[in-house]
Every structure is written in structure tokens, then in C-alpha cells.
Design a protein around this motif. Structure first.
Motif, PDB file in Angstrom:
ATOM      1  N   HIS A 104     -14.457   0.999 -14.594  1.00 45.87           N
ATOM      2  CA  HIS A 104     -13.252   0.384 -15.162  1.00 45.87           C
ATOM      3  C   HIS A 104     -12.004   0.859 -14.412  1.00 45.87           C
ATOM      4  O   HIS A 104     -11.134   0.056 -14.051  1.00 45.87           O
ATOM      5  N   ASP A 105     -11.917   2.179 -14.185  1.00 50.35           N
ATOM      6  CA  ASP A 105     -10.735   2.736 -13.519  1.00 50.35           C
ATOM      7  C   ASP A 105     -10.601   2.251 -12.079  1.00 50.35           C
ATOM      8  O   ASP A 105      -9.490   2.135 -11.570  1.00 50.35           O
ATOM      9  N   ILE A 106     -11.701   1.984 -11.421  1.00 45.05           N
ATOM     10  CA  ILE A 106     -11.644   1.488 -10.041  1.00 45.05           C
ATOM     11  C   ILE A 106     -11.349  -0.010 -10.029  1.00 45.05           C
ATOM     12  O   ILE A 106     -10.594  -0.508  -9.192  1.00 45.05           O
ATOM     13  N   ARG A 107     -11.936  -0.733 -10.964  1.00 43.61           N
ATOM     14  CA  ARG A 107     -11.759  -2.190 -11.015  1.00 43.61           C
ATOM     15  C   ARG A 107     -10.302  -2.581 -11.304  1.00 43.61           C
ATOM     16  O   ARG A 107      -9.795  -3.558 -10.750  1.00 43.61           O
ATOM     17  N   ALA A 112      -5.552  -5.530  -9.364  1.00 38.40           N
ATOM     18  CA  ALA A 112      -4.106  -5.625  -9.113  1.00 38.40           C
ATOM     19  C   ALA A 112      -3.843  -5.902  -7.638  1.00 38.40           C
ATOM     20  O   ALA A 112      -2.993  -6.745  -7.296  1.00 38.40           O
ATOM     21  N   ILE A 113      -4.565  -5.216  -6.759  1.00 43.96           N
ATOM     22  CA  ILE A 113      -4.385  -5.424  -5.315  1.00 43.96           C
ATOM     23  C   ILE A 113      -4.730  -6.865  -4.944  1.00 43.96           C
ATOM     24  O   ILE A 113      -3.971  -7.544  -4.235  1.00 43.96           O
ATOM     25  N   ILE A 114      -5.858  -7.347  -5.430  1.00 44.24           N
ATOM     26  CA  ILE A 114      -6.288  -8.719  -5.118  1.00 44.24           C
ATOM     27  C   ILE A 114      -5.286  -9.740  -5.692  1.00 44.24           C
ATOM     28  O   ILE A 114      -4.892 -10.693  -5.011  1.00 44.24           O
ATOM     29  N   GLY A 115      -4.886  -9.533  -6.939  1.00 41.11           N
ATOM     30  CA  GLY A 115      -3.954 -10.467  -7.582  1.00 41.11           C
ATOM     31  C   GLY A 115      -2.605 -10.512  -6.898  1.00 41.11           C
ATOM     32  O   GLY A 115      -2.064 -11.603  -6.629  1.00 41.11           O
ATOM     33  N   PHE A 116      -2.024  -9.343  -6.603  1.00 42.99           N
ATOM     34  CA  PHE A 116      -0.693  -9.332  -5.982  1.00 42.99           C
ATOM     35  C   PHE A 116      -0.752  -9.806  -4.527  1.00 42.99           C
ATOM     36  O   PHE A 116       0.215 -10.385  -4.016  1.00 42.99           O
ATOM     37  N   THR A 117      -1.867  -9.587  -3.852  1.00 50.08           N
ATOM     38  CA  THR A 117      -2.020 -10.118  -2.494  1.00 50.08           C
ATOM     39  C   THR A 117      -2.033 -11.640  -2.536  1.00 50.08           C
ATOM     40  O   THR A 117      -1.395 -12.314  -1.706  1.00 50.08           O
ATOM     41  N   SER A 118      -2.749 -12.181  -3.508  1.00 51.00           N
ATOM     42  CA  SER A 118      -2.801 -13.635  -3.678  1.00 51.00           C
ATOM     43  C   SER A 118      -1.419 -14.189  -4.011  1.00 51.00           C
ATOM     44  O   SER A 118      -1.003 -15.226  -3.463  1.00 51.00           O
ATOM     45  N   LEU A 119      -0.691 -13.527  -4.906  1.00 52.31           N
ATOM     46  CA  LEU A 119       0.664 -13.972  -5.268  1.00 52.31           C
ATOM     47  C   LEU A 119       1.609 -13.890  -4.067  1.00 52.31           C
ATOM     48  O   LEU A 119       2.442 -14.787  -3.849  1.00 52.31           O
ATOM     49  N   ALA A 120       1.479 -12.804  -3.292  1.00 48.27           N
ATOM     50  CA  ALA A 120       2.347 -12.653  -2.108  1.00 48.27           C
ATOM     51  C   ALA A 120       2.072 -13.774  -1.113  1.00 48.27           C
ATOM     52  O   ALA A 120       3.018 -14.295  -0.483  1.00 48.27           O
ATOM     53  N   ALA A 121       0.823 -14.155  -0.984  1.00 44.61           N
ATOM     54  CA  ALA A 121       0.478 -15.232  -0.047  1.00 44.61           C
ATOM     55  C   ALA A 121       1.050 -16.570  -0.510  1.00 44.61           C
ATOM     56  O   ALA A 121       1.472 -17.397   0.319  1.00 44.61           O
ATOM     57  N   LYS A 136       3.827  -3.111  -5.511  1.00 47.04           N
ATOM     58  CA  LYS A 136       2.783  -2.975  -6.530  1.00 47.04           C
ATOM     59  C   LYS A 136       1.404  -2.826  -5.888  1.00 47.04           C
ATOM     60  O   LYS A 136       0.558  -2.063  -6.372  1.00 47.04           O
ATOM     61  N   ILE A 137       1.183  -3.530  -4.772  1.00 47.83           N
ATOM     62  CA  ILE A 137      -0.077  -3.380  -4.034  1.00 47.83           C
ATOM     63  C   ILE A 137      -0.198  -1.955  -3.509  1.00 47.83           C
ATOM     64  O   ILE A 137      -1.263  -1.330  -3.601  1.00 47.83           O
ATOM     65  N   MET A 138       0.888  -1.394  -2.984  1.00 44.92           N
ATOM     66  CA  MET A 138       0.888  -0.022  -2.458  1.00 44.92           C
ATOM     67  C   MET A 138       0.586   0.983  -3.569  1.00 44.92           C
ATOM     68  O   MET A 138      -0.229   1.893  -3.395  1.00 44.92           O
ATOM     69  N   THR A 139       1.223   0.819  -4.727  1.00 48.20           N
ATOM     70  CA  THR A 139       0.998   1.723  -5.861  1.00 48.20           C
ATOM     71  C   THR A 139      -0.466   1.666  -6.311  1.00 48.20           C
ATOM     72  O   THR A 139      -1.108   2.710  -6.517  1.00 48.20           O
ATOM     73  N   SER A 140      -0.991   0.456  -6.432  1.00 48.39           N
ATOM     74  CA  SER A 140      -2.389   0.296  -6.857  1.00 48.39           C
ATOM     75  C   SER A 140      -3.345   0.861  -5.812  1.00 48.39           C
ATOM     76  O   SER A 140      -4.364   1.484  -6.153  1.00 48.39           O
ATOM     77  N   SER A 141      -3.038   0.679  -4.533  1.00 52.53           N
ATOM     78  CA  SER A 141      -3.881   1.208  -3.448  1.00 52.53           C
ATOM     79  C   SER A 141      -3.916   2.731  -3.479  1.00 52.53           C
ATOM     80  O   SER A 141      -4.974   3.353  -3.303  1.00 52.53           O
ATOM     81  N   GLN A 142      -2.737   3.348  -3.693  1.00 52.12           N
ATOM     82  CA  GLN A 142      -2.682   4.811  -3.756  1.00 52.12           C
ATOM     83  C   GLN A 142      -3.464   5.340  -4.959  1.00 52.12           C
ATOM     84  O   GLN A 142      -4.149   6.362  -4.872  1.00 52.12           O
ATOM     85  N   HIS A 143      -3.340   4.637  -6.076  1.00 50.89           N
ATOM     86  CA  HIS A 143      -4.085   5.040  -7.270  1.00 50.89           C
ATOM     87  C   HIS A 143      -5.595   4.934  -7.022  1.00 50.89           C
ATOM     88  O   HIS A 143      -6.360   5.837  -7.371  1.00 50.89           O
TER      89      HIS A 143
END
Length: 173
Positions: A104-107, A112-121, A136-143
Motif C-alpha cells: 500500500h505504501d509503495i503503491r 501519484a507519480i503516474i497520475g501527475f505525469t499524465s496530467l503534466a503531459a 508533486k512528482i518529485m515529492t512522491s518520488s523521494q517518498h
């Protein structure tokens, strides 16, 4: 040839000495005779002498004590195995709980990374919005990276590859 008559005690001891090393010997008292059951062989001695009976009874009592000692050891081993099984089941439940939480914690940051990447595109022309999505992608990636590093650290500690160094320190520092 003359027949040699040996006292029962001597015959008894000779038989025990002779056959116990090669075959298992099981003395049993049948009526007034002492029979030795060995692998494929029955030998008997008429027990007219009380001394032989005493030897037999002492041997029988010794075997009973030995059997009781083995039974006690068996009960202790079973109890130890039961405790080890309970500990293993507890560890297995803890591992399952950990994996459920970790998945759950990894998913969550990965979604968030997948969703915000799609929105950015889809909003590539709006630089401010893309910049917000990238933060937000950077924050989620670091987490996500932090979680993965924690799992790898725990794996190293469990396998003994990490040595914990104990040294005193001052908490306010």
C-alpha cells in the motif's frame, strides 16, 4: 565329550554379552523361564536361581527408567517444537502484515507519480501547472525512494550485512 553345566547366572551373562553387541536382546519372563528374543533367535534359560531373577528384574527396571527418561525427553522436545511453531506462525503473520502495508505504501506514491505525469503531459502548454505537477512528482518520488531504501536497509540488517555500532551521544546535540 563330557557335558559342561554352567550356573544360570554365568550363562545369562554370556548370552547378554555375546548377543547384545550383534543383535538387540529383549529379555522376557515367561513362567519360570527367562527368554531372550533376538533377531530371528529365541534362547531360554530355566530360572531356578533367585540371583538370575534379581539380575533380570534389575535389568527390566533399568529399561523402564530408560524408557521413562526417553518419554520425558520426547515430551520436552514436543513442547519446544510447539513453541518454535508458534513463534514461526507469529513471524509469518508479521511478515504478511508488513508486506500488505508496504504494498500500500509503495503503491500510493507510485500512483501519484503516474497520475501527475499524465496530467503534466495533458497540460504541457501551461508551465505553472506543469511545474506544480513536477514538484508533486518529485515529492512522491523521494517518498518512494525512502521507502525502498528502508526495506533494503532492513534486509541488510536481517542478513547480518550491516553492523550496528554502539557509541554514546548527547541527545540535545
Amino acid at each position: 565329550m563330557a557335558a559342561v553345566v554352567a550356573p544360570a547366572e554365568i550363562l545369562y551373562l554370556v548370552m547378554i554379552t555375546r548377543y547384545q553387541s550383534a543383535y538387540p536382546v529383549y529379555p522376557t519372563n515367561v513362567s519360570n523361564s527367562l527368554f531372550f528374543a533376538t533377531t530371528g533367535l529365541m534362547l531360554g534359560i530355566y530360572m531356578s536361581n533367585m540371583k538370575v531373577r534379581g539380575i533380570y528384574n534389575a535389568y527390566k527396571n533399568l529399561r523402564m527408567e530408560e524408557i521413562e527418561s526417553l518419554n520425558t525427553e520426547l515430551r520436552k522436545s514436543r513442547a519446544d517444537l510447539r513453541i518454535a511453531l508458534e513463534a514461526e506462525e507469529h513471524a509469518n503473520r508479521a511478515k504478511t502484515t508488513f508486506l500488505n502495508n508496504m504494498s500500500h505504501d509503495i503503491r500510493t506514491p507510485m500512483n501519484a507519480i503516474i497520475g501527475f505525469t499524465s496530467l503534466a503531459a495533458t497540460h504541457i502548454d501551461n508551465k505553472d501547472q506543469v511545474r506544480n505537477y513536477l514538484e508533486k512528482i518529485m515529492t512522491s518520488s523521494q517518498h518512494l525512494l525512502s521507502l525502498i531504501n528502508d526495506v533494503l536497509d532492513m534486509s541488510r540488517i536481517e542478513s547480518g550485512k550491516v553492523k550496528i555500532e554502539e557509541k554514546p551521544f548527547h541527545l540535545p546535540d
